[in-house]
Motif scaffolding. Structure first.
Motif, PDB file in Angstrom:
ATOM      1  N   ASP A 314       0.733  -1.291  -0.108  1.00  0.00           N
ATOM      2  CA  ASP A 314       0.141   0.085  -0.087  1.00  0.00           C
ATOM      3  C   ASP A 314       0.867   1.419   0.035  1.00  0.00           C
ATOM      4  N   VAL A 321       1.240   7.181  -6.652  1.00  0.00           N
ATOM      5  CA  VAL A 321       0.061   8.361  -6.832  1.00  0.00           C
ATOM      6  C   VAL A 321       0.761   9.493  -6.777  1.00  0.00           C
ATOM      7  N   ALA A 352     -10.702  13.278   1.550  1.00  0.00           N
ATOM      8  CA  ALA A 352      -9.864  12.329   1.760  1.00  0.00           C
ATOM      9  C   ALA A 352      -9.922  12.051   3.254  1.00  0.00           C
ATOM     10  N   TYR A 387     -14.235  -5.505  -0.198  1.00  0.00           N
ATOM     11  CA  TYR A 387     -14.148  -4.369  -1.041  1.00  0.00           C
ATOM     12  C   TYR A 387     -13.661  -3.272  -0.455  1.00  0.00           C
ATOM     13  N   LEU A 390     -10.654  -1.712   0.937  1.00  0.00           N
ATOM     14  CA  LEU A 390      -9.867  -0.626   0.101  1.00  0.00           C
ATOM     15  C   LEU A 390      -9.813   0.898   0.373  1.00  0.00           C
ATOM     16  N   VAL A 391     -10.966   1.104   1.337  1.00  0.00           N
ATOM     17  CA  VAL A 391     -11.196   2.405   1.460  1.00  0.00           C
ATOM     18  C   VAL A 391      -9.755   3.181   2.092  1.00  0.00           C
ATOM     19  N   LEU A 393      -6.450   2.599   1.665  1.00  0.00           N
ATOM     20  CA  LEU A 393      -5.757   2.923   0.494  1.00  0.00           C
ATOM     21  C   LEU A 393      -6.228   4.006  -0.567  1.00  0.00           C
ATOM     22  N   LEU A 394      -7.518   3.816  -0.896  1.00  0.00           N
ATOM     23  CA  LEU A 394      -8.058   4.698  -1.775  1.00  0.00           C
ATOM     24  C   LEU A 394      -8.018   6.213  -1.142  1.00  0.00           C
ATOM     25  N   MET A 397      -4.589   7.395  -0.932  1.00  0.00           N
ATOM     26  CA  MET A 397      -4.124   7.978  -2.447  1.00  0.00           C
ATOM     27  C   MET A 397      -4.849   9.127  -2.817  1.00  0.00           C
ATOM     28  N   LEU A 398      -6.214   9.357  -2.425  1.00  0.00           N
ATOM     29  CA  LEU A 398      -6.726  10.584  -2.808  1.00  0.00           C
ATOM     30  C   LEU A 398      -6.023  11.700  -2.180  1.00  0.00           C
TER      31      LEU A 398
END
Length: 501
Positions: A314, A321, A352, A387, A390-391, A393-394, A397-398
């Protein structure tokens, strides 16, 4: 709508046309590059930022390794880990403080080269560490080098770059810092922590080699009365055949008006304190977004949340990113303008941080410490959560994308653009000092707050700060796109305050 800076009227602007001619040595109408020396000089300088980015996130893979170390002299407790992560920022604050003197005493180029000495010494200490004191001292020395380069490199780059590409080149310090961080994350997947320290020596040594062949800043040379050397440096930077006399005369005229150092009495003049205050507040708010503790403890944050992928993977993905986002900022900064990107950046970081805080508060938890196994079996509202994991990480990233598109590179660029020449060396060091003292407080207290109140609390705080950043950008930050440093300084001398309203 353009800010008043771009269309201000008055005697200070009479010599500058509404649309200045293309900067010499940048691009002709057919888009061909006329001069590559400017980019070579910029690359040589920003290698220091590469080393800074590498050093900043060095603790991300190293802290988990040392927390699990079987060597009692190197095993880190939670308190020791927080010191190992945060002492870098204390060193960076000391580096910023020294830059207040060295920037004007040695010049921008020599100050950047000098930073390689504590950097190399710090990595050597960490590579051969056999006790906590060697780790902390090494970390502080690399932080000192990072703080010094953080104050000197943006000033050097802005002073050698013409207006047409100053935005793009002004993003290169942040870009190279991101490259350095990504390089560390990638090596962290392959090398043990001691060899990570050994690898950190390379960029600093390469920087010294290349920068020794580059000229000093023409503005600094003029401020020291070395006019002939300044003209030669400007001609070298702009390339063979470029007519640099008009640009040289403008720089010379501005330097002559500010031939002495700023006194404390002059510091009360609005055209002096307003740009310094704006730069200081931007650096303060930049750190309050939470970027430093997030980068320093990135892998540890993923360790303590329910994540689908291994935390070290991660961290590497987030680094990639971040690199992509800084590239976008570098390409769009001179097209979209500084303020637009600052608005977009703050809005993305708010979303984020809020998402991360809500996820930590309401989302699933790992079944065992430092484990990512079995998460898919933890229900949230009766639905599988594979799923949903994944929050983190996402959202991270944001957050990194938002920071790297605006409040990361543009804060450094605006600092070097709006600070008056007479105070540029001192004020840039002061900005770095304030920035890294703030970073130390946040980084040192981050783990303490997390242990006492939960991981969601700092992320909610960071989200609130991002809202403040939106307001500050709208009411206090001037648009500097396409203006020379002399034009920007002339704007502040006019005393017009419409950009503050």
């Amino acid at each position: 709508m353009q800010e008043p800076l771009l269309g201000a009227e008055g005697p200070d602007y009479d010599t500058f046309p509404e649309k200045p001619p293309p900067s010499p040595g940048v691009r002709t109408r057919d888009g061909a590059l006329q001069n590559k020396r400017l980019f070579l000089a910029t690359f040589a300088a920003v290698l220091g930022n590469f080393s800074f980015g590498y050093a900043l996130v060095y603790t991300s893979p190293v802290i988990p390794a040392l927390e699990n170390s079987s060597d009692p002299d190197l095993h880190l407790t939670k308190t020791q880990a927080s010191w190992f992560g945060s002492v870098f920022t204390l060193g960076a604050a000391a580096g910023g403080l020294s830059a207040m003197v060295l920037n004007d005493l040695l010049g921008r180029k020599l100050s950047i080269m000098f930073s390689a000495v504590p950097s190399a010494a710090g990595y050597a200490l960490m590579a051969g560490a056999h006790g906590l004191w060697m780790l902390l001292l090494g970390r502080m020395l690399t932080g000192f080098a990072g703080g010094l380069t953080a104050a000197c490199i943006p000033v050097y780059v802005s002073e050698i770059a013409p207006p047409g590409v100053r935005g793009a080149l002004g993003a290169t310090p942040q870009l190279m810092a991101v490259f350095g961080s990504l390089f560390l994350y990638a090596l962290g997947l392959l090398l043990p922590w001691r060899w990570l320290a050994v690898a950190g020596e390379g960029p600093a040594l390469l920087m010294i080699l290349l920068l020794s062949l580059m000229p000093n800043s023409p503005r600094f040379l003029l401020s020291r009365g070395r006019d002939e050397e300044a003209l030669q440096a400007l001609a070298w930077l702009r390339g063979a055949g470029a007519d640099v006399h008009r640009e040289f005369e403008q720089i010379q005229d501005n330097v002559r008006r500010q031939s002495s150092q700023m006194s404390w009495a002059e510091a009360r003049d609005p055209h002096m304190y307003r740009p310094i205050l704006i730069a200081l507040l931007m650096r303060f708010l930049q750190q309050l977004t939470g970027i430093t503790p997030v980068l320093v403890y990135l892998q540890s944050i993923f360790d303590s949340t329910a994540v689908l992928l291994p935390p070290q993977d991660d961290a590497a993905i987030v680094g990639a990113v971040r690199l992509l986002s800084v590239l976008i900022a570098a390409l769009t900064m001179d097209l979209a303008g500084r303020k637009v990107l600052l608005f977009v950046s703050a809005a993305i970081m708010f979303a984020a941080n809020l998402t991360l805080g809500l996820y930590v508060h309401f989302g699933p938890r790992p079944l065992t410490p430092n484990s990512t196994m079995g998460i898919e079996t933890v229900p949230l509202g009766g639905t599988p959560t594979n799923y949903l994991t994944l929050v983190p990480l996402l959202a991270t990233m944001l957050f990194i994308m938002g920071y790297a598109m605006g409040w990361g590179p543009i804060t450094w660029l605006l600092m070097s653009e709006i600070l008056p020449l007479r105070a540029r060396g001192m004020a840039s060091g002061l900005c770095v000092l304030v920035s890294w003292l703030t970073a130390f407080i946040l980084t040192k207290s981050f783990l303490l707050v997390v242990n006492a109140s939960g991981l969601q609390v700092p992320f909610f705080f960071f989200a609130a700060v991002c809202l403040v950043n939106l307001l500050f950008t709208g009411c206090c930050v001037p648009e500097t796109k396409g203006r020379s440093l002399e034009q920007i300084e002339s704007f502040f001398r006019t005393g017009r305050r419409s950009f503050l309203r």
